[in-house]
Scaffold this motif. Structure first.
Motif, short mmCIF file in Angstrom:
data_model
loop_
_atom_site.label_atom_id
_atom_site.label_comp_id
_atom_site.label_asym_id
_atom_site.label_seq_id
_atom_site.Cartn_x
_atom_site.Cartn_y
_atom_site.Cartn_z
N ASP A 1 0.84 -1.20 0.00
CA ASP A 1 0.00 0.00 0.00
C ASP A 1 0.88 1.26 0.00
O ASP A 1 2.09 1.17 0.16
CB ASP A 1 -0.88 -0.02 1.25
CG ASP A 1 -2.22 0.65 1.00
OD1 ASP A 1 -2.30 1.43 0.02
OD2 ASP A 1 -3.16 0.38 1.75
N ASN A 2 0.26 2.41 -0.16
CA ASN A 2 1.01 3.67 -0.08
C ASN A 2 1.72 3.75 1.27
O ASN A 2 1.13 3.48 2.31
CB ASN A 2 0.08 4.87 -0.21
CG ASN A 2 -0.50 4.97 -1.61
OD1 ASN A 2 -1.70 4.94 -1.79
ND2 ASN A 2 0.36 5.04 -2.60
N GLY A 3 3.00 4.11 1.23
CA GLY A 3 3.76 4.25 2.47
C GLY A 3 4.25 2.93 3.04
O GLY A 3 4.78 2.90 4.15
N ALA A 4 4.11 1.83 2.30
CA ALA A 4 4.53 0.53 2.81
C ALA A 4 6.05 0.39 2.89
O ALA A 4 6.56 -0.46 3.61
CB ALA A 4 3.96 -0.58 1.93
N GLY A 5 6.78 1.22 2.15
CA GLY A 5 8.23 1.17 2.19
C GLY A 5 8.88 0.75 0.89
O GLY A 5 10.09 0.52 0.84
N LYS A 6 8.11 0.67 -0.18
CA LYS A 6 8.66 0.22 -1.46
C LYS A 6 9.72 1.17 -1.99
O LYS A 6 10.83 0.76 -2.33
CB LYS A 6 7.52 0.10 -2.51
CG LYS A 6 6.36 -0.77 -2.05
CD LYS A 6 5.27 -0.87 -3.10
CE LYS A 6 4.58 0.44 -3.42
NZ LYS A 6 3.81 1.03 -2.31
N SER A 7 9.38 2.46 -2.03
CA SER A 7 10.36 3.43 -2.55
C SER A 7 11.57 3.52 -1.63
O SER A 7 12.69 3.74 -2.09
CB SER A 7 9.72 4.80 -2.70
OG SER A 7 8.70 4.75 -3.68
N THR A 8 11.34 3.33 -0.33
CA THR A 8 12.46 3.34 0.61
C THR A 8 13.42 2.20 0.28
O THR A 8 14.64 2.39 0.21
CB THR A 8 11.94 3.20 2.05
OG1 THR A 8 11.00 4.24 2.29
CG2 THR A 8 13.07 3.26 3.04
N LEU A 9 12.86 1.01 0.04
CA LEU A 9 13.70 -0.13 -0.31
C LEU A 9 14.49 0.16 -1.59
O LEU A 9 15.69 -0.10 -1.67
CB LEU A 9 12.82 -1.37 -0.47
CG LEU A 9 13.53 -2.72 -0.55
CD1 LEU A 9 12.66 -3.81 0.03
CD2 LEU A 9 13.92 -3.09 -1.97
N SER B 1 4.79 -1.73 -8.53
CA SER B 1 3.60 -1.26 -9.23
C SER B 1 2.37 -1.40 -8.33
O SER B 1 2.33 -2.24 -7.44
CB SER B 1 3.39 -2.03 -10.52
OG SER B 1 2.20 -1.61 -11.16
N HIS B 2 1.39 -0.55 -8.58
CA HIS B 2 0.10 -0.70 -7.92
C HIS B 2 -0.90 -1.41 -8.83
O HIS B 2 -2.04 -1.61 -8.44
CB HIS B 2 -0.47 0.68 -7.54
CG HIS B 2 0.21 1.29 -6.36
ND1 HIS B 2 -0.03 0.87 -5.08
CD2 HIS B 2 1.13 2.27 -6.26
CE1 HIS B 2 0.70 1.58 -4.24
NE2 HIS B 2 1.42 2.43 -4.93
N ASN B 3 -0.46 -1.72 -10.05
CA ASN B 3 -1.37 -2.34 -11.00
C ASN B 3 -1.17 -3.86 -10.98
O ASN B 3 -0.18 -4.38 -11.50
CB ASN B 3 -1.11 -1.77 -12.39
CG ASN B 3 -2.11 -2.30 -13.41
OD1 ASN B 3 -2.41 -3.49 -13.43
ND2 ASN B 3 -2.62 -1.41 -14.24
N1 LIG Z 1 12.79 11.10 2.71
C1 LIG Z 1 11.86 10.79 3.64
N2 LIG Z 1 11.74 11.54 4.75
C2 LIG Z 1 10.83 11.23 5.69
N3 LIG Z 1 9.98 10.21 5.60
C3 LIG Z 1 10.05 9.43 4.52
C4 LIG Z 1 10.99 9.67 3.48
N4 LIG Z 1 10.84 8.74 2.53
C5 LIG Z 1 9.84 7.95 2.95
N5 LIG Z 1 9.37 8.35 4.15
C6 LIG Z 1 8.30 7.69 4.92
O1 LIG Z 1 8.56 6.32 4.91
C7 LIG Z 1 7.37 5.58 4.70
C8 LIG Z 1 7.53 4.69 3.51
O2 LIG Z 1 7.53 5.50 2.34
P1 LIG Z 1 7.80 4.95 0.87
O3 LIG Z 1 7.99 6.13 0.00
O4 LIG Z 1 8.90 3.96 0.91
O5 LIG Z 1 6.42 4.24 0.54
P2 LIG Z 1 5.94 3.54 -0.81
O6 LIG Z 1 5.66 2.12 -0.47
O7 LIG Z 1 6.89 3.78 -1.90
O8 LIG Z 1 4.56 4.29 -1.08
P3 LIG Z 1 3.87 4.76 -2.47
O9 LIG Z 1 3.10 3.62 -2.98
O10 LIG Z 1 2.96 5.87 -2.04
O11 LIG Z 1 4.95 5.22 -3.39
C9 LIG Z 1 6.26 6.59 4.59
O12 LIG Z 1 5.60 6.68 5.82
C10 LIG Z 1 6.96 7.87 4.26
O13 LIG Z 1 6.26 8.96 4.80
#
Ligand SMILES: Nc1ncnc2c1ncn2[C@@H]1O[C@H](COP(=O)(O)OP(=O)(O)OP(=O)(O)O)[C@@H](O)[C@H]1O
Ligand SMILES: [Mg+2]
Lengths: 340, 278
Positions: free
Chosen positions: B43-51, B210-212
């Motif tokens: 889901d949004n905010g799950a941590g994908k972009s962080t990984l 992806s979300h799709n």
């Molecule tokens: N640079 C940052 N500074 C502070 N918080 C961050 C940062 N990057 C991510 N977060 C937080 O870390 C959590 C995970 O974010 P992330 O961007 O990894 O989610 P995501 O799975 O990619 O979501 P989406 O589907 O919306 O892209 C979120 O709660 C976000 O607010």
């Protein structure tokens, strides 16, 4: 929309050049002295100093930064050189001390701004006040005179009948143009200025590059201060007053976006000549010195207006900014509802 | 040319990352083999972009290790990761709008002239870069405006195509795609999914965010689900359905036997409890 773009590019490329030609023709007609070789040499010397400082200055603006302390760093370098000469340190050590003062302050600016994230405008505004104040403290407001014939060559000498400052500017410009157009750094600066996060995530050195640009800006200001000191054979605390305005106006007139990311060093060359010719020409036709300041101020505001215009034109063309994440999220939550 | 590696191309060992109070990733481990396409969903905010940002070198992990072909890596910057053969299409695309297409494709790793003067003066080989990009686009079947067009002049979908081409044109071992199809039309989406399949054929390891769900199920070999920074599912695509995946993402579906780790205590199914990224 379809003609806006070529029109804009044409104006950016040629508008300033034609304005410069009109300005020169105007002063040529209205003043007998303007195009004499003696006066052209005077213009060239001012343009050389401002232009030299505008090279790292334009790179800073391209990268999304600015240096307002250049005039004060020039005077600080000049008075430290002057005091060192008066103390009998000799020419070479005095020059080195003078250069070190401007360069060191530039490094200080760069460290605070690039590494610690301080605001460029505030830090260099502090330098503008601080370095000039320090110069006054050091000299108690007195001008040091008489640095000998060898040092006088720096500002007044000629080589192959071209003034030494023009040589210095020409060499610096060639190096600057190479960096700007032919090396990766030019693109990196534009990327840092236009999209800092993107540049960072691609591994571009978003701290190192601006830091060294501030060092270069301090160094160029110091050289400029020494050139003017040599021309006058005196290190006066009024040296370089308003220089930051002339330099910045030249940069912005040259089409470098104040928000960073876009600009051309050749444009800056014409912008600097424009400002040099304008302030000199106004003296030649006996306009009040106060009006000269009004003219430079108006040129600066005009340049800011051009900048806005270019940005507007950019935006008219590129309005389709869709929010991709929102669309995808809607899809996902629809599916979530299906399963629930 | 090298002997077939015994190690997975990419391995994460209990990697964690916090942003202030937000624990974006909590002890995530995973492996990706050469020629494998892994779908990373959540889901949004799950941590994908962080990984993605940890693997791409744009941010360091707080804890845990990243291994590329069995060797532990600490990336000082994204360039280190790119040198290690990891290319990334960031969710935010990471394009410089005032630079043109070629300049963007080579941003940070420009080609220099080979002669001694060119090399010592860091002289760009603009002609070679232009030719490479033009022929690369042709090879990929991408139709874009002239390669010297400024990126600011491109549509959202065209920009995304440039960002993807930038990652795909290099001979990389690992390609990370963070929602690469989000702004694309049907035709461009097909091209991107085609890229992914082609990368797989060339033995590249791919992580596809992806979300799709339809797209994920079409191209991936394996699915990893993140929820609130934890890995809650890691298994082969076979027999998975879209609604199942969504259930795993939101927590509506309890973790199955194939779930790698113990279930975290997460209250409130199917609601958007982690929607703080929106
Ligand atoms: N640079 C940052 N500074 C502070 N918080 C961050 C940062 N990057 C991510 N977060 C937080 O870390 C959590 C995970 O974010 P992330 O961007 O990894 O989610 P995501 O799975 O990619 O979501 P989406 O589907 O919306 O892209 C979120 O709660 C976000 O607010
Ligand atoms: Mg994301």
């Amino acid at each position: 929309m379809s003609i806006a773009r070529p029109l804009q590019e044409w104006a950016q490329r040629n508008g300033l050049f034609f304005a410069l030609v009109i300005l020169i023709v105007f002063f040529w007609i209205t003043s007998e002295r303007f195009m004499t070789s003696a006066n052209v040499a005077v213009i060239l010397q001012q343009v050389s100093v401002d232009g030299l400082i505008a090279i790292p200055g334009a790179m800073l603006v391209l990268s999304g930064y600015v240096d307002l302390s250049v005039g004060s760093l020039a005077v600080l370098s000049a008075v430290i050189f002057g005091e060192a000469m008066q103390a009998g340190l000799g020419l070479a050590p005095s020059v080195i001390l003078g250069l070190a003062a401007g360069t060191g302050w530039g490094a200080f600016n760069g460290y605070l701004i690039a590494y610690l994230g301080f605001s460029p405008i505030i830090v260099t505004l502090g330098g503008l006040a601080g370095a000039r104040g320090l110069s006054q403290l050091i000299t108690h407001g007195f001008t040091v005179f008489g640095f000998g014939p060898l040092f006088a060559e720096l500002g007044n000498g000629t080589l192959l009948s071209v003034p030494v400052p023009v040589w210095i500017y020409a060499i610096a410009f060639i190096i600057g143009a190479h960096v700007w157009y032919q090396t990766p750094y030019g693109r990196h600066m534009a990327a840092i200025g236009g999209a800092r996060e993107a540049a960072r995530s691609l591994g571009i050195k978003t701290r190192v590059i601006p830091f060294w640009l501030y060092v270069a800006s301090g160094f160029a200001s110091a050289i400029g201060g020494l050139i003017v000191t040599s021309e006058l054979d005196g290190a006066s605390v009024s040296l370089g007053l308003g220089m930051e305005l002339d330099v910045l106006t030249g940069i912005l007139l040259g089409g470098v976006a104040f928000t960073g990311g876009r600009g051309s060093l050749f444009g800056v060359l014409f912008g600097t000549i424009f400002i040099g010719a304008l302030s000199n020409g106004l003296i030649q036709i006996n306009v009040s010195p106060y009006f000269q300041q009004v003219a430079v101020g108006m040129a600066l505001v005009f340049a800011a207006g051009l900048d806005v215009l270019y940005q507007r034109l950019d935006r008219i063309r590129f309005t389709e900014e869709e929010p991709p994440a929102a669309v995808a999220t809607a899809e996902a939550s629809e599916q979530a509802e299906e399963t629930a | 040319m090298t002997a077939p590696a015994r190690h997975p191309v990419l391995e994460l060992r209990s990697v964690s990352k916090s942003y202030g109070p937000v624990r974006a990733l909590r002890g995530v481990s995973l492996k990706v083999e050469a020629g494998e396409v892994v779908g990373l969903i959540g889901d949004n905010g799950a941590g994908k972009s962080t990984l993605i940002s940890l693997v791409s070198g744009s941010a360091p992990p707080d804890r845990g290790e990243i291994l590329v072909e069995g060797a532990e890596k600490t990336f000082e910057s994204a360039l280190d990761a790119r040198d290690a053969g990891i290319e990334t299409v960031f969710q935010a695309l990471a394009l410089a709008p005032t630079l043109n297409i070629v300049e963007n494709v080579y941003l940070g790793r420009e080609l220099l002239r080979r002669d001694p003067i060119g090399r010592s003066l860091k002289w760009l080989d603009k002609g070679a870069m232009r030719r490479e990009v033009a022929s690369g686009f042709q090879r990929l079947g991408l139709t874009l405006p002239a390669v010297t067009t400024k990126v600011a002049a491109l549509s959202g979908g065209q920009r995304q195509a440039v960002a993807i081409a930038r990652a795909v044109l290099w001979d990389s071992r690992i390609v990370l795609l963070d929602e690469p199809t989000a702004a694309l039309g049907v035709k461009q989406t097909e091209i991107v999914l085609g890229f992914i399949q082609r990368l797989k054929q060339h033995g590249v390891a791919v992580i596809f965010v992806s979300h799709n769900m339809q797209q994920v199920l079409r191209v991936v070999d394996r699915v990893i689900v993140l929820r609130l920074g934890r890995k809650v599912f890691d298994g082969a695509r076979a027999n998975l359905t879209g609604p199942q995946l969504v259930g795993l993402m939101t927590g509506a579906l309890a973790e199955e036997a194939s779930v790698a780790r113990a279930a975290p205590a997460v209250p409130g199914p199917s609601s958007k409890e982690c929607g703080n990224a929106v």
